[in-house]
Motif scaffolding. Structure first.
Motif, PDB file in Angstrom:
ATOM      1  N   SER A  13       0.874  -1.183   0.000  1.00 52.37           N
ATOM      2  CA  SER A  13       0.000   0.000   0.000  1.00 52.37           C
ATOM      3  C   SER A  13       0.903   1.222   0.000  1.00 52.37           C
ATOM      4  N   PHE A  14       1.318   1.637  -1.181  1.00 56.38           N
ATOM      5  CA  PHE A  14       2.321   2.690  -1.260  1.00 56.38           C
ATOM      6  C   PHE A  14       1.672   4.081  -1.295  1.00 56.38           C
ATOM      7  N   PRO A  15       2.310   5.059  -0.670  1.00 51.37           N
ATOM      8  CA  PRO A  15       1.776   6.427  -0.638  1.00 51.37           C
ATOM      9  C   PRO A  15       2.332   7.293  -1.758  1.00 51.37           C
ATOM     10  N   PHE A  16       2.696   6.669  -2.870  1.00 47.90           N
ATOM     11  CA  PHE A  16       3.396   7.398  -3.927  1.00 47.90           C
ATOM     12  C   PHE A  16       2.493   7.642  -5.126  1.00 47.90           C
ATOM     13  N   GLU A  17       2.770   8.729  -5.841  1.00 49.72           N
ATOM     14  CA  GLU A  17       2.146   8.947  -7.141  1.00 49.72           C
ATOM     15  C   GLU A  17       2.590   7.854  -8.107  1.00 49.72           C
ATOM     16  N   THR A  18       1.770   7.606  -9.101  1.00 50.45           N
ATOM     17  CA  THR A  18       2.194   6.761 -10.211  1.00 50.45           C
ATOM     18  C   THR A  18       2.731   7.662 -11.327  1.00 50.45           C
ATOM     19  N   VAL A  19       3.465   7.055 -12.234  1.00 54.59           N
ATOM     20  CA  VAL A  19       3.950   7.805 -13.401  1.00 54.59           C
ATOM     21  C   VAL A  19       2.773   8.392 -14.174  1.00 54.59           C
ATOM     22  N   ALA A  20       1.686   7.631 -14.306  1.00 52.14           N
ATOM     23  CA  ALA A  20       0.513   8.126 -15.033  1.00 52.14           C
ATOM     24  C   ALA A  20      -0.054   9.367 -14.356  1.00 52.14           C
ATOM     25  N   GLU A  21      -0.137   9.360 -13.026  1.00 55.56           N
ATOM     26  CA  GLU A  21      -0.686  10.507 -12.303  1.00 55.56           C
ATOM     27  C   GLU A  21       0.212  11.734 -12.430  1.00 55.56           C
ATOM     28  N   ARG A  22       1.497  11.537 -12.216  1.00 60.96           N
ATOM     29  CA  ARG A  22       2.406  12.687 -12.269  1.00 60.96           C
ATOM     30  C   ARG A  22       2.467  13.289 -13.663  1.00 60.96           C
ATOM     31  N   THR A  23       2.618  12.442 -14.660  1.00 58.03           N
ATOM     32  CA  THR A  23       2.724  12.974 -16.015  1.00 58.03           C
ATOM     33  C   THR A  23       1.385  13.505 -16.514  1.00 58.03           C
ATOM     34  N   GLY A  24       0.286  13.034 -15.926  1.00 57.89           N
ATOM     35  CA  GLY A  24      -1.016  13.594 -16.280  1.00 57.89           C
ATOM     36  C   GLY A  24      -1.119  15.051 -15.880  1.00 57.89           C
ATOM     37  N   ARG A  25      -0.667  15.379 -14.670  1.00 56.39           N
ATOM     38  CA  ARG A  25      -0.645  16.776 -14.230  1.00 56.39           C
ATOM     39  C   ARG A  25       0.270  17.607 -15.125  1.00 56.39           C
ATOM     40  N   GLN A  26       1.436  17.033 -15.442  1.00 61.64           N
ATOM     41  CA  GLN A  26       2.386  17.749 -16.280  1.00 61.64           C
ATOM     42  C   GLN A  26       1.834  17.968 -17.688  1.00 61.64           C
ATOM     43  N   ALA A  27       1.122  16.969 -18.202  1.00 58.16           N
ATOM     44  CA  ALA A  27       0.573  17.070 -19.555  1.00 58.16           C
ATOM     45  C   ALA A  27      -0.421  18.219 -19.672  1.00 58.16           C
ATOM     46  N   GLU A  28      -1.221  18.440 -18.620  1.00 59.35           N
ATOM     47  CA  GLU A  28      -2.171  19.553 -18.651  1.00 59.35           C
ATOM     48  C   GLU A  28      -1.441  20.890 -18.760  1.00 59.35           C
ATOM     49  N   ALA A  29      -0.373  21.045 -17.989  1.00 57.18           N
ATOM     50  CA  ALA A  29       0.400  22.288 -18.050  1.00 57.18           C
ATOM     51  C   ALA A  29       1.067  22.446 -19.417  1.00 57.18           C
ATOM     52  N   MET A  30       1.524  21.341 -20.004  1.00 53.71           N
ATOM     53  CA  MET A  30       2.147  21.402 -21.318  1.00 53.71           C
ATOM     54  C   MET A  30       1.145  21.828 -22.383  1.00 53.71           C
ATOM     55  N   ARG A  31      -0.062  21.294 -22.321  1.00 53.81           N
ATOM     56  CA  ARG A  31      -1.092  21.673 -23.306  1.00 53.81           C
ATOM     57  C   ARG A  31      -1.412  23.158 -23.192  1.00 53.81           C
ATOM     58  N   ALA A  32      -1.516  23.641 -21.957  1.00 52.61           N
ATOM     59  CA  ALA A  32      -1.823  25.058 -21.765  1.00 52.61           C
ATOM     60  C   ALA A  32      -0.719  25.935 -22.342  1.00 52.61           C
ATOM     61  N   ARG A  33       0.519  25.544 -22.150  1.00 49.62           N
ATOM     62  CA  ARG A  33       1.646  26.322 -22.673  1.00 49.62           C
ATOM     63  C   ARG A  33       1.666  26.291 -24.202  1.00 49.62           C
ATOM     64  N   ALA A  34       1.357  25.122 -24.772  1.00 50.26           N
ATOM     65  CA  ALA A  34       1.344  25.002 -26.232  1.00 50.26           C
ATOM     66  C   ALA A  34       0.268  25.891 -26.848  1.00 50.26           C
ATOM     67  N   ARG A  35      -0.871  26.027 -26.161  1.00 51.04           N
ATOM     68  CA  ARG A  35      -1.927  26.915 -26.670  1.00 51.04           C
ATOM     69  C   ARG A  35      -1.484  28.368 -26.645  1.00 51.04           C
ATOM     70  N   ALA A  36      -0.638  28.708 -25.670  1.00 54.53           N
ATOM     71  CA  ALA A  36      -0.181  30.091 -25.542  1.00 54.53           C
ATOM     72  C   ALA A  36       1.048  30.393 -26.389  1.00 54.53           C
ATOM     73  N   ASP A  37       1.792  29.363 -26.784  1.00 57.50           N
ATOM     74  CA  ASP A  37       3.045  29.552 -27.518  1.00 57.50           C
ATOM     75  C   ASP A  37       3.114  28.519 -28.632  1.00 57.50           C
ATOM     76  N   SER A  38       2.759  28.936 -29.830  1.00 56.13           N
ATOM     77  CA  SER A  38       2.698  28.000 -30.956  1.00 56.13           C
ATOM     78  C   SER A  38       4.063  27.424 -31.316  1.00 56.13           C
ATOM     79  N   ALA A  39       5.151  28.108 -30.917  1.00 56.66           N
ATOM     80  CA  ALA A  39       6.491  27.625 -31.263  1.00 56.66           C
ATOM     81  C   ALA A  39       6.804  26.286 -30.599  1.00 56.66           C
TER      82      ALA A  39
END
Length: 299
Positions: free
Chosen positions: A142-168
């Motif tokens: 019973s581990f108290p740790f994030e999974t890779v899917a959970e952590r990268t899911g949060r990161q992916a949302e921030a990446m999408r938002a940045r891509a919408r603001a910066d087309s480069a």
């Protein structure tokens, strides 16, 4: 003793909490309280120190050298404690007390100014990879740790938002997100991972030549952990005329030495480099962003 936080810590915490918080204001008193409670003698504050915690070199009541580490909740000190307890000193720094209170960890003292990064590059990668292998164990039931899917899911949302603001950055973000989706579809194993492993996180010790410090633990496949090591010394890679070819050889060599699928390592290296580059741009570190995104374009 005045527990003044190093400038590196102040700057880094400003990036993660741009509106500020009261942790830094309370830090000197929290450090004094932690020292008094454990009857420690302070040698010095480690400078430049880390980007997420105050590190104080201390001695216990019986004279044993130790490290007192104080971190805000957002640095997940409880997860760090749980991972270090599970590793039990095998490949990683050892806990000297079995609990954490108010983000405080008491750890064995390593040689804080001697990391594998001080070695020649090929030797440094070899020693770092050997240390990393020892950390890849089955997580607690019973581990108290994030999974890779959970952590990268949060990161992916921030990446999408940045891509919408910066087309480069949008084309690289799209590639990175597509790689993530494919990799998460069928992970080959679930191991306890360091989470932020790199050469500077491996310090010289007495019990063992090299031990890992400062985990931000996560549970998932080994290639995710190894991906951060691939881009170590990225500034040197970018400066080389053959940087792209050297990077591809490094992916191949590390994958083979640690029995990790080469394409999965390449995919996670792409995702993590783009994520870090996008984040660096968002918090006002354009030079870091430029280096990381150029590195990602080679993969």
């Amino acid at each position: 003793m005045v527990f003044e936080p190093p400038k590196r810590l102040v700057r880094a915490l400003g990036e993660t909490a741009p509106d500020g918080d009261d942790w830094l204001e309370k830090l000197p008193e929290a450090a004094r309280r932690a020292v008094a409670l454990r009857e420690l003698t302070v040698d010095r504050v480690q400078v430049p120190g880390g980007r997420s915690s105050l590190v104080v070199l201390v001695r216990t009541a019986d004279g044993t050298p130790a490290v007192l580490k104080l971190a805000p909740d957002r640095a997940r000190p409880e997860a760090e404690r749980a991972a270090l307890a599970h590793w039990g000193g095998l490949g990683a720094v050892q806990l000297l007390e079995p609990f954490t209170a108010e983000g405080v960890l008491l750890l064995e003292r390593l040689h804080p100014d001697v990391s594998v990064r001080s070695l020649p590059e090929a030797k440094a990668l070899l020693e770092a990879a050997g240390t990393m292998r020892r950390l890849w164990v089955e997580p607690p039931a019973s581990f108290p740790f994030e999974t890779v899917a959970e952590r990268t899911g949060r990161q992916a949302e921030a990446m999408r938002a940045r891509a919408r603001a910066d087309s480069a950055v949008a084309p690289l973000v799209d590639l990175a997100l597509a790689a993530r989706e494919e990799l998460l579809a069928a992970p080959p194993e679930h191991r306890l991972l360091h989470g932020t492993f790199r050469q500077s996180k491996v310090l010289a010790g007495e019990r063992m030549p090299w031990l890992a410090v400062g985990p931000d633990p996560v549970v998932g496949e080994c290639a995710f952990d190894l991906a951060r090591l691939v881009r170590d010394r990225v500034e040197d890679l970018i400066a080389q005329p053959s940087g792209a070819a050297t990077t591809r050889r490094r992916v191949k060599r590390l994958a083979e030495s640690l029995d990790v699928d080469q394409e999965r390592l390449r995919g996670w290296t792409l995702f993590r480099a783009v994520e870090s580059g996008v984040r660096a741009g968002r918090v006002g570190r354009p030079r870091d962003a430029e280096l990381l995104l150029e590195f990602a374009s080679w993969l």
